[in-house]
Design a protein around this motif. Structure first.
Motif, PDB file in Angstrom:
ATOM      1  N   ASP A 176       0.827  -1.214   0.000  1.00 15.20           N
ATOM      2  CA  ASP A 176       0.000   0.000   0.000  1.00 15.20           C
ATOM      3  C   ASP A 176       0.864   1.266   0.000  1.00 15.20           C
ATOM      4  O   ASP A 176       0.548   2.240  -0.679  1.00 15.20           O
ATOM      5  CB  ASP A 176      -0.941   0.003   1.219  1.00 15.20           C
ATOM      6  N   THR A 177       1.973   1.255   0.762  1.00 18.60           N
ATOM      7  CA  THR A 177       2.826   2.451   0.836  1.00 18.60           C
ATOM      8  C   THR A 177       4.220   2.194   0.257  1.00 18.60           C
ATOM      9  O   THR A 177       5.125   3.007   0.437  1.00 18.60           O
ATOM     10  CB  THR A 177       2.951   2.938   2.303  1.00 18.60           C
ATOM     11  N   SER A 178       4.382   1.058  -0.431  1.00 15.30           N
ATOM     12  CA  SER A 178       5.670   0.717  -1.067  1.00 15.30           C
ATOM     13  C   SER A 178       6.838   0.788  -0.076  1.00 15.30           C
ATOM     14  O   SER A 178       7.907   1.314  -0.389  1.00 15.30           O
ATOM     15  CB  SER A 178       5.949   1.644  -2.258  1.00 15.30           C
ATOM     16  N   THR A 179       6.584   0.279   1.125  1.00 15.64           N
ATOM     17  CA  THR A 179       7.599   0.335   2.183  1.00 15.64           C
ATOM     18  C   THR A 179       8.344  -0.990   2.289  1.00 15.64           C
ATOM     19  O   THR A 179       7.729  -2.058   2.236  1.00 15.64           O
ATOM     20  CB  THR A 179       6.916   0.623   3.538  1.00 15.64           C
ATOM     21  N   TYR A 180       9.659  -0.914   2.469  1.00 14.30           N
ATOM     22  CA  TYR A 180      10.460  -2.107   2.737  1.00 14.30           C
ATOM     23  C   TYR A 180      10.688  -2.276   4.230  1.00 14.30           C
ATOM     24  O   TYR A 180      11.010  -1.312   4.929  1.00 14.30           O
ATOM     25  CB  TYR A 180      11.825  -2.018   2.049  1.00 14.30           C
ATOM     26  N   THR A 181      10.525  -3.521   4.678  1.00  9.22           N
ATOM     27  CA  THR A 181      10.898  -3.939   6.030  1.00  9.22           C
ATOM     28  C   THR A 181      12.014  -4.956   5.845  1.00  9.22           C
ATOM     29  O   THR A 181      11.935  -5.799   4.951  1.00  9.22           O
ATOM     30  CB  THR A 181       9.696  -4.608   6.727  1.00  9.22           C
ATOM     31  N   TYR A 182      13.053  -4.860   6.670  1.00  8.91           N
ATOM     32  CA  TYR A 182      14.182  -5.784   6.535  1.00  8.91           C
ATOM     33  C   TYR A 182      14.320  -6.634   7.793  1.00  8.91           C
ATOM     34  O   TYR A 182      14.357  -6.091   8.907  1.00  8.91           O
ATOM     35  CB  TYR A 182      15.480  -5.002   6.294  1.00  8.91           C
ATOM     36  N   LEU A 183      14.406  -7.940   7.579  1.00 10.13           N
ATOM     37  CA  LEU A 183      14.665  -8.873   8.680  1.00 10.13           C
ATOM     38  C   LEU A 183      16.116  -9.327   8.574  1.00 10.13           C
ATOM     39  O   LEU A 183      16.540  -9.836   7.530  1.00 10.13           O
ATOM     40  CB  LEU A 183      13.738 -10.087   8.572  1.00 10.13           C
ATOM     41  N   LEU A 184      16.887  -9.109   9.650  1.00 14.13           N
ATOM     42  CA  LEU A 184      18.279  -9.552   9.695  1.00 14.13           C
ATOM     43  C   LEU A 184      18.418 -10.456  10.905  1.00 14.13           C
ATOM     44  O   LEU A 184      18.008 -10.074  12.013  1.00 14.13           O
ATOM     45  CB  LEU A 184      19.240  -8.363   9.847  1.00 14.13           C
ATOM     46  N   GLY A 185      18.990 -11.628  10.708  1.00 15.82           N
ATOM     47  CA  GLY A 185      19.117 -12.565  11.813  1.00 15.82           C
ATOM     48  C   GLY A 185      20.501 -13.197  11.862  1.00 15.82           C
ATOM     49  O   GLY A 185      21.129 -13.423  10.833  1.00 15.82           O
ATOM     50  N   ASP A 186      20.953 -13.469  13.071  1.00 21.51           N
ATOM     51  CA  ASP A 186      22.235 -14.141  13.260  1.00 21.51           C
ATOM     52  C   ASP A 186      21.976 -15.643  13.361  1.00 21.51           C
ATOM     53  O   ASP A 186      21.203 -16.084  14.217  1.00 21.51           O
ATOM     54  CB  ASP A 186      22.884 -13.624  14.546  1.00 21.51           C
ATOM     55  N   GLU A 187      22.618 -16.390  12.473  1.00 23.63           N
ATOM     56  CA  GLU A 187      22.344 -17.828  12.419  1.00 23.63           C
ATOM     57  C   GLU A 187      22.750 -18.564  13.683  1.00 23.63           C
ATOM     58  O   GLU A 187      22.058 -19.475  14.132  1.00 23.63           O
ATOM     59  CB  GLU A 187      23.035 -18.435  11.201  1.00 23.63           C
ATOM     60  N   ALA A 188      23.874 -18.171  14.276  1.00 24.39           N
ATOM     61  CA  ALA A 188      24.397 -18.909  15.430  1.00 24.39           C
ATOM     62  C   ALA A 188      23.501 -18.746  16.660  1.00 24.39           C
ATOM     63  O   ALA A 188      23.173 -19.721  17.336  1.00 24.39           O
ATOM     64  CB  ALA A 188      25.822 -18.447  15.736  1.00 24.39           C
ATOM     65  N   THR A 189      23.078 -17.506  16.934  1.00 24.90           N
ATOM     66  CA  THR A 189      22.336 -17.256  18.176  1.00 24.90           C
ATOM     67  C   THR A 189      20.825 -17.152  17.967  1.00 24.90           C
ATOM     68  O   THR A 189      20.070 -17.204  18.937  1.00 24.90           O
ATOM     69  CB  THR A 189      22.797 -15.927  18.809  1.00 24.90           C
ATOM     70  N   GLY A 190      20.399 -16.941  16.724  1.00 27.69           N
ATOM     71  CA  GLY A 190      18.968 -16.744  16.455  1.00 27.69           C
ATOM     72  C   GLY A 190      18.483 -15.342  16.764  1.00 27.69           C
ATOM     73  O   GLY A 190      17.295 -15.044  16.604  1.00 27.69           O
ATOM     74  N   GLU A 191      19.391 -14.461  17.173  1.00 24.32           N
ATOM     75  CA  GLU A 191      18.970 -13.084  17.467  1.00 24.32           C
ATOM     76  C   GLU A 191      18.690 -12.342  16.171  1.00 24.32           C
ATOM     77  O   GLU A 191      19.461 -12.443  15.209  1.00 24.32           O
ATOM     78  CB  GLU A 191      20.077 -12.345  18.219  1.00 24.32           C
TER      79      GLU A 191
END
Ligand SMILES: N[C@@H](CCC(=O)N[C@@H](CS)C(=O)NCC(=O)O)C(=O)O
Ligand SMILES: [Fe+2]
Length: 231
Positions: free
Chosen positions: A10-25
């Motif tokens: 609707d608003t052409s907005t990007y959300t970014y998910l960044l995760g650390d594989e080792a800790t899951g954070e």
């Protein structure tokens, strides 16, 4: 690293998910209220723990999911010290860092689109999340929320164009279906800020834009100044 670029159409907005594989954070940059359920499902499916939500700025076009995600997943909200949103759990400025597992996001204050805009630099310059300071072949408007074209020119030239040429640029929006760029590409091809554009030339160009206000600005700004908490 786990990395997903998510889109709110609707608003052409990007959300970014960044995760650390080792800790899951994990962290979410610019989560949107309307796509919260989708993003939570993805985070859970990938076995991640959402440590932080990070705003690139107090948005004028959509409402952040920061508070709702804090309630649902226990994440802490991060906003610029100059964003006018003291409701955030963490207020950040130049040189502060947000860590998730082995990864680091460095905060750079890049005012101009709004006075509380920040850019997040991943792991010394691998990727940069520019919000609306620098868009692909464009930039955020400077005609509301204390926007200032002089400041935006300096922010982009001094804080973003100084990153490595190969640094991948991930913007806050794209209205034409593009997903990423690089610092080298934007320095060369950005029609507003790249090439041999001067500060005076940029200011003149920005003053000449005649844009309609974002459709949801009346609701979005007050809601985002309250970190997305609506009564
Ligand atoms: N037509 C869009 C306009 C949104 C808009 O103004 N977006 C801001 C970012 S919050 C901007 O700076 N846009 C730059 C541009 O359109 O070039 C809407 O109503 O959602
Ligand atoms: Fe914006």
């Amino acid at each position: 690293m786990i990395f997903r670029q998510l889109f709110e159409r609707d608003t052409s907005t990007y959300t970014y998910l960044l995760g650390d594989e080792a800790t899951g954070e994990a962290v979410l940059i610019d989560p949107v209220r309307e796509t919260q359920a989708r993003d939570v499902q993805l985070i859970e499916e990938l076995g991640l723990h959402l440590a932080y939500t990070l705003e690139t700025h107090v948005h004028a076009d959509h409402v952040t999911a920061a508070s709702a995600l804090r309630d649902q997943l226990g994440s802490r909200s991060v906003v610029s010290i100059d964003g006018g949103a003291p409701c955030a759990d963490v207020l950040v400025g130049d040189g502060n860092t947000i860590r998730f597992g082995e990864h680091t996001l460095e905060v750079r204050q890049t005012p101009g689109h709004t006075d509380g805009c920040v850019t997040y630099v991943l792991d010394g310059g691998v990727m940069v999340f520019t919000g609306d300071a620098l868009l692909i072949r464009g930039c955020g408007r400077t005609d509301f929320q204390h926007g200032d074209a002089h400041k935006l020119y300096r922010s982009v030239h001094n804080k973003i164009f100084t990153l490595p040429d190969a640094c991948v640029v991930y913007p806050g929006h794209d209205y034409q279906g593009r997903t990423s760029s690089t610092v080298a590409e934007e320095k060369q091809f950005n029609p507003r800020l790249g090439g041999d554009q001067t500060e005076a030339g940029f200011v003149q160009l920005m003053e000449g834009l005649d844009l309609a206000l974002p459709r949801h600005i009346q609701e979005a700004v007050p809601a985002n100044l309250a970190c997305g908490k609506v009564a």
